[in-house]
Enzyme design. Sequence first.
Site, PDB file in Angstrom:
ATOM      1  N   GLY A   1     -41.081  24.590  -9.724  1.00  0.00           N
ATOM      2  CA  GLY A   1     -41.798  25.440 -10.658  1.00  0.00           C
ATOM      3  C   GLY A   1     -42.758  26.336  -9.896  1.00  0.00           C
ATOM      4  O   GLY A   1     -43.208  25.993  -8.796  1.00  0.00           O
TER       5      GLY A   1
ATOM      6  N   GLN B   1     -50.041  31.556  -8.956  1.00  0.00           N
ATOM      7  CA  GLN B   1     -49.779  31.036  -7.615  1.00  0.00           C
ATOM      8  C   GLN B   1     -49.289  32.109  -6.653  1.00  0.00           C
ATOM      9  O   GLN B   1     -49.228  31.866  -5.444  1.00  0.00           O
ATOM     10  CB  GLN B   1     -48.751  29.908  -7.671  1.00  0.00           C
ATOM     11  CG  GLN B   1     -49.279  28.652  -8.344  1.00  0.00           C
ATOM     12  CD  GLN B   1     -48.214  27.578  -8.341  1.00  0.00           C
ATOM     13  OE1 GLN B   1     -47.374  27.537  -9.234  1.00  0.00           O
ATOM     14  NE2 GLN B   1     -48.253  26.723  -7.332  1.00  0.00           N
TER      15      GLN B   1
ATOM     16  N   CYS C   1     -47.900  20.214  -5.547  1.00  0.00           N
ATOM     17  CA  CYS C   1     -48.046  21.618  -5.955  1.00  0.00           C
ATOM     18  C   CYS C   1     -47.889  22.499  -4.728  1.00  0.00           C
ATOM     19  O   CYS C   1     -48.430  22.179  -3.661  1.00  0.00           O
ATOM     20  CB  CYS C   1     -49.426  21.812  -6.585  1.00  0.00           C
ATOM     21  SG  CYS C   1     -49.762  23.499  -7.121  1.00  0.00           S
ATOM     22  N   LEU C   2     -47.167  23.601  -4.862  1.00  0.00           N
ATOM     23  CA  LEU C   2     -46.962  24.511  -3.738  1.00  0.00           C
ATOM     24  C   LEU C   2     -48.273  25.130  -3.266  1.00  0.00           C
ATOM     25  O   LEU C   2     -48.390  25.500  -2.097  1.00  0.00           O
ATOM     26  CB  LEU C   2     -45.960  25.610  -4.118  1.00  0.00           C
ATOM     27  CG  LEU C   2     -44.549  25.116  -4.452  1.00  0.00           C
ATOM     28  CD1 LEU C   2     -43.663  26.287  -4.881  1.00  0.00           C
ATOM     29  CD2 LEU C   2     -43.933  24.357  -3.297  1.00  0.00           C
TER      30      LEU C   2
ATOM     31  N   HIS D   1     -47.113  21.025 -16.053  1.00  0.00           N
ATOM     32  CA  HIS D   1     -47.746  21.327 -14.765  1.00  0.00           C
ATOM     33  C   HIS D   1     -47.884  22.837 -14.585  1.00  0.00           C
ATOM     34  O   HIS D   1     -48.965  23.332 -14.241  1.00  0.00           O
ATOM     35  CB  HIS D   1     -46.913  20.716 -13.622  1.00  0.00           C
ATOM     36  CG  HIS D   1     -47.458  21.001 -12.264  1.00  0.00           C
ATOM     37  ND1 HIS D   1     -48.097  20.049 -11.508  1.00  0.00           N
ATOM     38  CD2 HIS D   1     -47.459  22.138 -11.517  1.00  0.00           C
ATOM     39  CE1 HIS D   1     -48.475  20.587 -10.359  1.00  0.00           C
ATOM     40  NE2 HIS D   1     -48.090  21.860 -10.338  1.00  0.00           N
ATOM     41  N   GLU D   2     -46.802  23.575 -14.837  1.00  0.00           N
ATOM     42  CA  GLU D   2     -46.846  25.031 -14.673  1.00  0.00           C
ATOM     43  C   GLU D   2     -47.719  25.684 -15.740  1.00  0.00           C
ATOM     44  O   GLU D   2     -48.441  26.646 -15.467  1.00  0.00           O
ATOM     45  CB  GLU D   2     -45.438  25.628 -14.678  1.00  0.00           C
ATOM     46  CG  GLU D   2     -44.551  25.144 -13.542  1.00  0.00           C
ATOM     47  CD  GLU D   2     -45.178  25.256 -12.162  1.00  0.00           C
ATOM     48  OE1 GLU D   2     -45.900  26.243 -11.896  1.00  0.00           O
ATOM     49  OE2 GLU D   2     -44.970  24.345 -11.336  1.00  0.00           O
TER      50      GLU D   2
ATOM     51  N   HIS E   1     -51.254  25.842 -14.815  1.00  0.00           N
ATOM     52  CA  HIS E   1     -51.598  26.958 -13.915  1.00  0.00           C
ATOM     53  C   HIS E   1     -52.015  28.193 -14.696  1.00  0.00           C
ATOM     54  O   HIS E   1     -52.970  28.871 -14.316  1.00  0.00           O
ATOM     55  CB  HIS E   1     -50.418  27.315 -13.009  1.00  0.00           C
ATOM     56  CG  HIS E   1     -50.301  26.461 -11.800  1.00  0.00           C
ATOM     57  ND1 HIS E   1     -51.269  26.389 -10.823  1.00  0.00           N
ATOM     58  CD2 HIS E   1     -49.312  25.625 -11.398  1.00  0.00           C
ATOM     59  CE1 HIS E   1     -50.886  25.555  -9.876  1.00  0.00           C
ATOM     60  NE2 HIS E   1     -49.700  25.072 -10.203  1.00  0.00           N
TER      61      HIS E   1
END
Length: 190
Positions: free
Chosen positions: A46, A51, A99-100, A141-142, A145
Amino acid sequence: MKLPIIAYGDPVLKKVATDIAPDEYPNIKHLVADMFETMYGAKGVGLAAPQVGMSMRLFVIDATPFSDDEPQLEGFKKVFINARILSETGEEWPFNEGCLSIPEIREDVYRKSDLTISYYDEDWKHHQADFNGLAARIIQHEYDHIEGKLFTDKLSPLRRRLIEKKLNDISKGNISVDYRMKFPAAKKGR
């Protein structure tokens, strides 16, 4: 085109993102393609627009890597624009999330098992859908963000204190990753 991923500590990750309109982003499909390419290049499932430095209500997911655990996730690839979670129900259950924007840190996060969400896809078609299990978790999760929240915000104060040095190192760029990142507290000229 692969975009640089914004690292922990950048204010864009803590800002509630704004809705977008079709006439503001006539090339939304190009941005979506870049986001998928960036996500795949970083081996993620994701990626949200904040991000990659854009404070807009857009995120992409591809849950296919979890299809061994949940076969219905094979080919589960979606775009969410101007999403709004309408309800979250079911038992809260833990899952080890990463997380990225926060590489090399993984923690157990509790989330509800089911959700109903309203969103537009990349063709600006409106959807209202129910998701559960890992699909719901990735979406939650996304979605966090675009609400200015990170998975680390869901940790206990003690757990956050225990990883504080690692978080500061990420913000400063004192980490090795195999994808492009922008670090908010990195020293210039390094």
